[in-house]
Design an enzyme around this catalytic site. Structure first.
Site, PDB file in Angstrom:
ATOM      1  N   SER A 163      -0.344  12.714   5.086  1.00  0.00           N
ATOM      2  CA  SER A 163      -0.503  12.038   4.060  1.00  0.00           C
ATOM      3  C   SER A 163      -0.792  11.177   4.190  1.00  0.00           C
ATOM      4  CB  SER A 163       1.631  12.846   3.009  1.00  0.00           C
ATOM      5  OG  SER A 163       0.869  12.034   1.652  1.00  0.00           O
ATOM      6  N   ASP A 170      -2.485  21.787  -3.238  1.00  0.00           N
ATOM      7  CA  ASP A 170      -2.286  20.090  -3.065  1.00  0.00           C
ATOM      8  C   ASP A 170      -3.223  19.552  -3.795  1.00  0.00           C
ATOM      9  OD1 ASP A 170      -1.927  17.618  -1.498  1.00  0.00           O
ATOM     10  OD2 ASP A 170      -1.889  18.108   0.306  1.00  0.00           O
ATOM     11  N   HIS A 172       1.117  20.124  -1.181  1.00  0.00           N
ATOM     12  CA  HIS A 172       1.479  19.644  -0.243  1.00  0.00           C
ATOM     13  C   HIS A 172       2.692  19.544   1.360  1.00  0.00           C
ATOM     14  CE1 HIS A 172      -0.345  15.520   0.842  1.00  0.00           C
ATOM     15  NE2 HIS A 172       0.927  14.900   1.174  1.00  0.00           N
TER      16      HIS A 172
END
Length: 362
Positions: free
Chosen positions: A199, A294, A324
């Site tokens: 991320s 996501d 995600h």
């Protein structure tokens, strides 16, 4: 059921795929591509987390009250730690202090059993640039040290909004320099070092690769960005059009990127938005992992297309039925499979068998 086909050399960009879909009369491309709902046990967990999530600040870039921000961090970190599968067996860890501009940061080095020097991966945790620490990094990375095997060097970079761009990135670059300089003492083979992140950490990993290239540092053997946010102008269609069902939302990406980049003009800086770098040539090979549901999914797939255009060996896997980074939660078979993918990519990169010898992309 959980994995889409990896995107190889001939994979089209999202834009090209969209045009092909429209040519076939498929107007709602998002529905066409993303029709598998989130795997039920994971969805139930994420919905429970969403119900307990505190409200964020008033708008993009707004800084939460310090007390509220501290509580959000505490809850987010505690939630991530619930996904821990326990201590990694057969490894040892030591914490170190690394000098950075304006202070020090912590770095944790986890090494497998056996004599070194070991290959190493510099791991950068996620958390929207505003939360995460060495303990949550261990949950995200999983038992990489024993699975590869290799040393895992996790970086406790300073967090936004107190430390906005470029401080978190420069902390990571400083940790990379420290690892290169102290490789012998740490029992690490400095010729076999990779970078990985999840991320926000994947954003930092990609930016670190650009910084290493442009500052004359040793090129990492491999970059492994998982669910990367790479265009912080928020221009990818999935940011605004993806129904995530649960988990990260486009509004959350907008808010957290505002923490990291309080000055809107910084959003086009390639070290903040690696996708916007005019030249990606000379970067390390990449294995990219994206999730079907996501808002930053398109960032990872666009990055693959750009790397191919630059002649960089790269591939990507889209994990179906997941939001995600959802595979970090150990409730589906995907949890172990993504770890296996990451470990296999690193093992091949360290062994020199990842990219074809002729250097073609893909």
């Amino acid at each position: 059921v959980f994995f889409a086909v990896g995107f190889e050399t001939t994979a089209p960009s999202t834009a090209v795929t969209l045009l092909k879909a429209k040519a076939r009369g498929i107007e709602n491309f998002s529905v066409f591509c993303n029709h598998i709902t989130i795997v039920p046990p994971l969805r139930a967990i994420l919905e429970a987390v969403a119900r307990s999530r505190p409200d964020g600040p008033a708008g993009p870039g707004a800084v939460a009250d310090p007390a509220d921000l501290a509580e959000r961090r505490r809850q987010a970190d505690a939630t991530m730690l619930l996904a821990s599968t326990g201590p990694e067996p057969g490894v040892s860890s030591t914490d170190h202090r690394v000098r950075v501009a304006g202070g020090e940061i912590a770095v944790r080095v986890t090494v497998p059993e056996g004599l070194g020097p070991h290959p190493a991966v510099l791991f950068l945790h996620g958390g929207g640039w505003f939360q995460g620490n060495l303990d949550t990094a261990a949950v995200e990375s999983g038992p990489l040290a024993s699975a590869v095997p290799c040393a895992v060097v996790a970086v406790d970079y300073r967090l936004a909004p107190e430390h906005p761009f470029p401080t978190p990135l420069e902390d990571c670059v400083a940790a990379y320099r420290w690892l290169l300089a102290g490789a012998d003492e740490l029992g690490v083979d400095r010729s076999r070092i990779a970078v990985a992140g999840t991320s926000a950490g994947a954003n930092l990993a990609a930016a670190l690769c650009l910084a290493a290239r442009d500052r004359g540092l040793a090129r990492p053997r491999l970059q492994v960005p998982e669910v990367p946010a790479l265009d912080l102008t928020l221009s990818s269609p999935s940011i605004h059009g993806e129904d995530t069902q649960a988990g990260l939302t486009g509004a959350m990406v907008t808010e957290l990127s505002g923490f990291y980049l309080p000055d809107p003009e910084q959003r086009t800086d390639p070290l903040a938005s690696p996708l916007l770098a005019p030249d990606l040539s000379g970067l390390p090979p990449a294995v990219i992992v994206v999730a079907e549901h996501d808002p930053v999914r398109d960032d990872g797939e666009r990055y693959l297309a750009r790397l191919h255009e630059a002649g960089v060996p790269a591939t990507a896997v889209r994990v179906l039925a997941h939001p995600h980074g959802g595979w970090v939660v150990p409730v589906t078979i995907t949890h172990g499979l993504v770890l296996d993918l990451r470990a296999s990519a690193l093992r091949r990169a360290f062994g020199g068998t990842l990219a074809p010898p002729w250097g073609a992309a893909g």
